[in-house]
Scaffold this active site. Sequence first.
Site, PDB file in Angstrom:
ATOM      1  N   GLY A 122       0.837  -1.224  -0.028  1.00 61.33           N
ATOM      2  CA  GLY A 122      -0.053   0.002  -0.002  1.00 61.33           C
ATOM      3  C   GLY A 122       0.927   1.253  -0.071  1.00 61.33           C
ATOM      4  O   GLY A 122       2.165   1.267   0.356  1.00 61.33           O
ATOM      5  N   CYS A 123       0.405   2.515  -0.281  1.00 58.10           N
ATOM      6  CA  CYS A 123       1.026   3.852  -0.487  1.00 58.10           C
ATOM      7  C   CYS A 123       1.648   4.145   1.010  1.00 58.10           C
ATOM      8  O   CYS A 123       2.663   4.284   1.325  1.00 58.10           O
ATOM      9  CB  CYS A 123       0.057   4.789  -1.092  1.00 58.10           C
ATOM     10  SG  CYS A 123      -1.629   4.848  -0.313  1.00 58.10           S
TER      11      CYS A 123
END
Length: 320
Positions: free
Chosen positions: A128-129
């Site tokens: 994920g970011c």
Amino acid sequence: MYKVPVGVLGASGYAGRELCGLTARHPTLELAFASANEQRGQRARIGTTELTYVATEDAPLKRAEIVFTALPHGASALWVGNARASGARVVDLSSDFRPGGGEGEAPYGLTELMRAKIPGADIVANPGCYPTAILLALAPLLKAGWVVPGATINVSAASGVTGAGYTARPDLLFAEVAEDFRAYAVGNEHRHLAEMQAVAKELGGKDNDILFTPHLLPVARGILATITVPVNEYVDDPSALWRDSYRGEPFIEIVDQPPALRDVVRRNVVRLSVTKAANVRQPTLIIISAIDNLMKGASGQALQNANLLLGLNEQAGLPV
């Protein structure tokens, strides 16, 4: 010159469109198909490339050697399996295969930390970011055992609006976001938390909680994370640990001054600074981490992992 055919499932979202653009500019890859159910049959121009979206169920999976799945969380696992059954290897951008609750045993594609596990994989779980920005900042500390056992690691991180995805929502309208700044998912229940906790433990965390509060920035793209970590003691130059840990890494930049979003937007890099906190009784380090959420936080890192899967130069096609 032979080019490797690549497919993108979920190509109309922000990450999917970024992947199509990166593929179009890559010296060794070519786009075999791009799927988008709601926009099936529609034409789109991405950079200098024109494409026609196909429905996901009509995607010619057998034409691709690599498939990027940029589908919604929970919907991706089925299509990862379909792509594998067609003979393609997969880089999955959803949470479906990530640590902390995903399915299966896919290698976690936090490339700089997990590089050795990626080349022979059939599926790579792209991080994920927020976890990308935060875990790359924490990894040297955790591996070195500098974090106080049992201490809470505090993270305040702000993301641009593209981090919320492409689906229309009233709270993300321009008039609702502009000239404002707000926290969300308050209460330490963000969906990325389990991923970060699982990987932090794997990296050497000593029973450390992560207290994570995300914020929405009135900008299109970028993440800026402020991370405060209680440590056992101060050293003269704490940033030396990060410089040594990431020496030779083309996509990690250790700087003396706190990074800003303008330093990283549209680049596949993580930019980090480390500062000793003054006026506190417990020795504490303040780490500032900046990334582009659509590049290093999603599509750029996915391409970095695909390059490794294919035995290509890891930097090929990636803006630094």
